[in-house]
Write an enzyme that holds these catalytic residues in place. Structure first.
Site, PDB file in Angstrom:
ATOM      1  N   HIS A 370      18.368  88.277 -24.736  1.00  0.00           N
ATOM      2  CA  HIS A 370      19.329  88.431 -23.655  1.00  0.00           C
ATOM      3  C   HIS A 370      20.386  87.332 -23.685  1.00  0.00           C
ATOM      4  O   HIS A 370      20.065  86.153 -23.539  1.00  0.00           O
ATOM      5  CB  HIS A 370      18.581  88.402 -22.318  1.00  0.00           C
ATOM      6  CG  HIS A 370      19.443  88.653 -21.136  1.00  0.00           C
ATOM      7  ND1 HIS A 370      19.497  87.795 -20.051  1.00  0.00           N
ATOM      8  CD2 HIS A 370      20.289  89.670 -20.849  1.00  0.00           C
ATOM      9  CE1 HIS A 370      20.322  88.273 -19.148  1.00  0.00           C
ATOM     10  NE2 HIS A 370      20.824  89.409 -19.611  1.00  0.00           N
ATOM     11  N   HIS A 412      29.667  86.559 -19.619  1.00  0.00           N
ATOM     12  CA  HIS A 412      29.010  87.430 -18.641  1.00  0.00           C
ATOM     13  C   HIS A 412      29.774  87.465 -17.322  1.00  0.00           C
ATOM     14  O   HIS A 412      30.105  88.532 -16.802  1.00  0.00           O
ATOM     15  CB  HIS A 412      27.570  86.972 -18.379  1.00  0.00           C
ATOM     16  CG  HIS A 412      26.877  87.768 -17.308  1.00  0.00           C
ATOM     17  ND1 HIS A 412      26.907  87.416 -15.974  1.00  0.00           N
ATOM     18  CD2 HIS A 412      26.147  88.909 -17.384  1.00  0.00           C
ATOM     19  CE1 HIS A 412      26.237  88.304 -15.272  1.00  0.00           C
ATOM     20  NE2 HIS A 412      25.752  89.217 -16.108  1.00  0.00           N
TER      21      HIS A 412
END
Length: 616
Positions: A370, A412
Site C-alpha cells: 500500500h 495520495h
C-alpha cells in the site's frame, strides 16, 4: 468465598422454577429471529435501492442514496424493529426470572404475552429515547449482550489507524466511549423498572440511578467478573473438546481420511458452542443484572413487585395432545434437529469457501504494498517502491493526481501539507513549484532529500520489476486526466503490468474507451448490492470491514477479481484470506507474506490449533 456461593445459589433459585421455559423460549426466539430478520433486512435494503433507482451502494453514490426520504423511512422502521425485538427478548427474560423469584411456574405463551405487552410500551412517545439506548448504549456498556441481534461496533481499520495516529483525536475517541459507558451504566436497572413496574423510560433511568448510587463500581465489577465466567466456560468447553479431538487424531494418525474427518469435529464444536452462546448469552447476563437488581432493592428497603396474579388459568402448551406426543419422541426430534442444523451449517459454510477441509484449490494470493512499503518508508516515494520490490511484493498500490500544469504526480492527499509541510492544493500548484519539496522528513529525518515522484519516473524504475495498481484520484480540476495516465503507461509499454483503479466509475469508463485492454478496478469502502452491472470494472477493491463472503462469491461468478484494503492486522488478514480474495493491499507486505507462507505450509491440525489459540 461464602458470598460467591450465596450468589451462585441465588442464581440457581432464579432459574430452577422456569429453566425449561426460558431455554425453550430463547432457542425458539433466537432462531426465529435469525431466520426472519436477515431476509427481511435484505429485502428492505433492496427496496431502498429500488426506491432510489440504484443497483448497488458505494462511496460514489451513497450521497444520492441517503437523499431519498423513502430510504430514511425504511431505515427508521428497520431500527425500530431491531430495538423492539431486542427489548422483547430482554422483557421476556426479566419476566421469566421474576416469576422464578416469586416461585411461580410461567407457561411459554404467558411469558411471550407478558413480555410483548411490556415491550410494546416502547412505542409511547415518552419512551422513544429507549430506542437509542437499545441500539447504542447496550452494545457499548454490556459487551456480552452483543451476541444477540446487535452487532459489535467496530470501526474500519483504516479509520481507526487514522485516529490512533493523531494523539488528541485518539484521546477524544477513548474519552467519548468511556463517558458514554460511565453515564449509561447508571441506567442498568432501567429496563427492570420499565418491564416489572410499568415505569416510563425516564422514570426507570431515574430509579436506576438512585438504586445504583453508592454501589456503582461494585456492580460494574460483579458484572465484569460474571461476563468473564461466561466466556471462560465457553472457551473452556471448546478447548476441552479440542483436546479430546486431538487425542483421537493422534491415536488414528495412520488414516488421513479419518484424520480430516476428525479435525472437522473442531469446526462442528465451534459451531455448536457458537449457537449456544448466541441463544443464551443475553439471558445469562440479565440473570446477573436481575440478581443485582433484587439484592439492591432488598438492601435499600425498596418494595419489590409481587407475584403475577394471572398465571393460574394461563394456556399451557405441555398439556395439549400434540405437545404430549412431541414430548414422547423428544429425544429423536432433538437428535434430528441437531443433525439437520449442523448439516445445513456445514453445507452453507463449505459453499461459501469456509469448509472444514481445505482442498487446496484456491489460487495464489497477490500481496500489494500500500503506497509502496509504507510501513518502513515514506509513502508514495521511490524509496517505498524500492522497498516493496526488495521484499518481493507482488504489486505496488500508488495514487496519482494532476498538477496545475498537467503533470501526473504520485501523491495520495489533494493537499501537500501532511507529507511536505506546504499548505497548497495540488491542482493549484505547478510541478516546478513542488518537485523539490521535502516529502520524506515527516516520516523520518533520514529521508530528508526524498521528493514527490512523477508517474513517468515510477514506471521507469518499476518496469519489469513489479506490477502497479495505479489509483486515479480526480479532484474535478483536471484536464484529460485519464488520457494523460494511459499515455504514460503506453509510453513505457506497461499495459500488461498495471491496473488502473479509481473510486470514480466514470474514470474507468473513460479508460476503457481509450484502451479497452488495460485492466481496471473499481474501489469502494461501501459494498452493498449488485456491482456486476459495472461493465467497465474488471475487478473490485473493497475496504476490509465491509467485505462479505457473498460479495466475493458474486464477483467471482461474474469473472471479476476481488482485492481488499487496507489489511494490516493478522486477524483481518486471516479473515479475508478465508473468504478467497484474490489479493490484499497492506502497509505490512512482509507480515502478509509470512502469514500466507505459514498457511500454505501448515497442516490441517496446525490451522485449527491456531484458530483455537487465537480464540476466533
Amino acid at each position: 468465598m461464602v458470598k460467591v456461593f450465596r450468589f451462585i445459589k441465588f442464581a440457581w433459585g432464579l432459574l430452577k422454577y422456569n429453566i425449561g421455559t426460558l431455554l425453550v423460549f430463547e432457542i425458539l426466539y433466537k432462531f426465529s429471529m435469525a431466520a426472519i430478520f436477515r431476509p427481511v433486512l435484505l429485502a428492505a435494503f433492496r427496496l431502498s435501492l429500488k426506491v432510489r433507482g440504484l443497483y448497488y451502494l458505494s462511496d460514489e453514490n451513497i450521497g444520492v442514496y441517503l437523499k431519498g426520504p423513502g430510504v430514511w423511512i425504511i431505515l427508521f422502521l428497520l431500527l425500530l424493529c431491531l430495538a423492539f425485538f431486542t427489548l422483547l427478548d430482554i422483557c421476556c427474560i426479566i419476566t421469566c426470572l421474576h416469576a422464578s423469584y416469586r416461585k411461580q411456574k410461567i407457561p411459554l405463551l404467558a411469558l411471550l404475552r407478558k413480555g410483548t405487552l411490556s415491550a410494546l410500551n416502547i412505542f409511547k412517545q415518552k419512551n422513544w429515547l429507549m430506542i437509542l439506548y437499545l441500539l447504542i448504549i447496550i452494545p457499548v456498556t454490556h459487551f456480552a449482550l452483543i451476541s444477540g441481534y446487535i452487532s459489535s461496533f467496530e470501526l474500519p481499520e483504516f479509520i481507526f489507524e487514522y485516529i490512533q495516529s493523531h494523539t488528541l483525536l485518539f484521546i477524544v475517541y477513548i474519552a467519548f466511549w468511556v463517558y458514554i459507558g460511565y453515564r449509561s451504566f447508571h441506567w442498568i436497572y432501567s429496563i427492570h423498572y420499565f418491564c416489572l413496574e410499568k415505569a416510563s423510560f425516564k422514570e426507570g433511568r431515574r430509579n436506576s440511578w438512585i438504586l445504583i448510587k453508592g454501589h456503582f463500581w461494585k456492580d460494574i465489577l460483579v458484572l465484569f467478573v460474571w461476563n468473564g465466567i461466561i466466556l471462560g466456560v465457553y472457551y473452556g468447553i471448546i478447548m476441552g473438546g479440542a483436546y479430546l479431538i486431538s487425542a483421537i487424531n493422534r491415536a488414528m494418525a495412520s488414516s488421513d481420511l479419518f484424520s480430516s474427518l476428525t479435525l472437522s469435529g473442531v469446526s462442528i464444536l465451534l459451531g455448536v458452542m457458537g449457537m449456544l452462546y448466541f441463544c443464551f448469552c443475553l439471558s445469562s447476563v440479565y440473570l446477573c443484572i436481575s440478581m443485582l437488581f433484587y439484592y439492591r432493592k432488598a438492601t435499600s428497603g425498596e418494595p419489590i413487585t409481587g407475584p403475577y396474579d394471572d398465571l393460574q388459568n394461563a394456556y399451557r402448551l405441555q398439556e395439549t395432545k400434540w405437545a404430549k406426543k412431541l414430548y414422547q419422541y423428544r429425544k429423536r426430534i432433538i437428535a434430528i434437529a441437531v443433525v439437520a442444523a449442523l448439516g445445513i451449517n456445514f453445507i452453507y459454510s463449505f459453499g461459501e469457501k469456509k469448509g472444514v477441509i481445505d482442498l487446496g484449490l484456491q489460487s495464489d494470493i497477490k500481496i500489494t504494498a500500500h503506497r509502496g512499503y509504507s510501513e518502513m518508508y515514506p509513502e508514495n516515494t521511490i524509496p517505498a517502491f524500492k522497498g516493496a520490490v526488495e521484499i518481493g511484493a507482488d504489486c505496488i498500490e500508488l495514487d496519482v493526481q494532476q498538477t496545475k500544469d498537467g503533470e501526473i504526480i504520485v501523491m495520495h492527499d489533494s493537499n501537500l501539507k501532511r507529507t511536505t509541510g506546504v499548505d497548497k492544493n495540488i491542482w493549484e500548484t505547478t510541478y516546478d513549484e513542488m518537485k523539490y519539496l521535502d516529502a520524506g522528513s515527516w516520516f523520518d529525518k533520514k529521508y530528508k532529500e526524498t521528493v514527490i515522484p512523477t508517474l513517468d519516473e515510477v514506471l521507469t524504475y518499476t518496469k519489469g520489476k513489479i506490477r502497479l495498481n495505479i489509483e486515479l484520484k480526480p479532484t474535478g480540476y483536471e484536464t484529460d486526466f485519464e488520457q494523460s495516465v494511459v499515455d504514460i503507461v503506453e509510453k513505457h509499454h506497461c499495459q500488461k503490468e498495471v491496473v488502473l483503479s479509481s473510486m470514480k466509475y466514470e474514470c474507468l469508463e473513460k479508460i476503457k474507451e481509450i484502451n479497452p485492454k488495460i485492466q481496471t478496478v473499481y474501489i469502494t469502502s461501501v459494498s452493498l448490492g449488485n456491482f456486476t452491472v459495472l461493465d467497465a470494472a474488471d475487478g473490485y477493491s473493497v475496504e476490509a470491514m465491509m467485505l462479505t463472503q457473498k460479495f466475493v462469491n458474486q464477483a467471482h461468478r461474474a469473472g471479476k477479481e476481488v482485492l481488499v484494503w487496507t489489511v494490516n492486522s493478522e486477524d483481518s488478514m486471516e479473515r479475508v484470506l478465508e473468504m478467497g480474495v484474490d489479493g490484499i493491499i497492506t502497509d505490512k507486505p512482509a507480515a502478509a507474506q509470512k502469514l500466507i507462507y505459514q498457511k500454505k505450509h501448515s497442516g490441517l491440525w496446525d490451522q485449527y490449533i491456531e484458530k483455537l489459540l487465537g480464540l476466533q
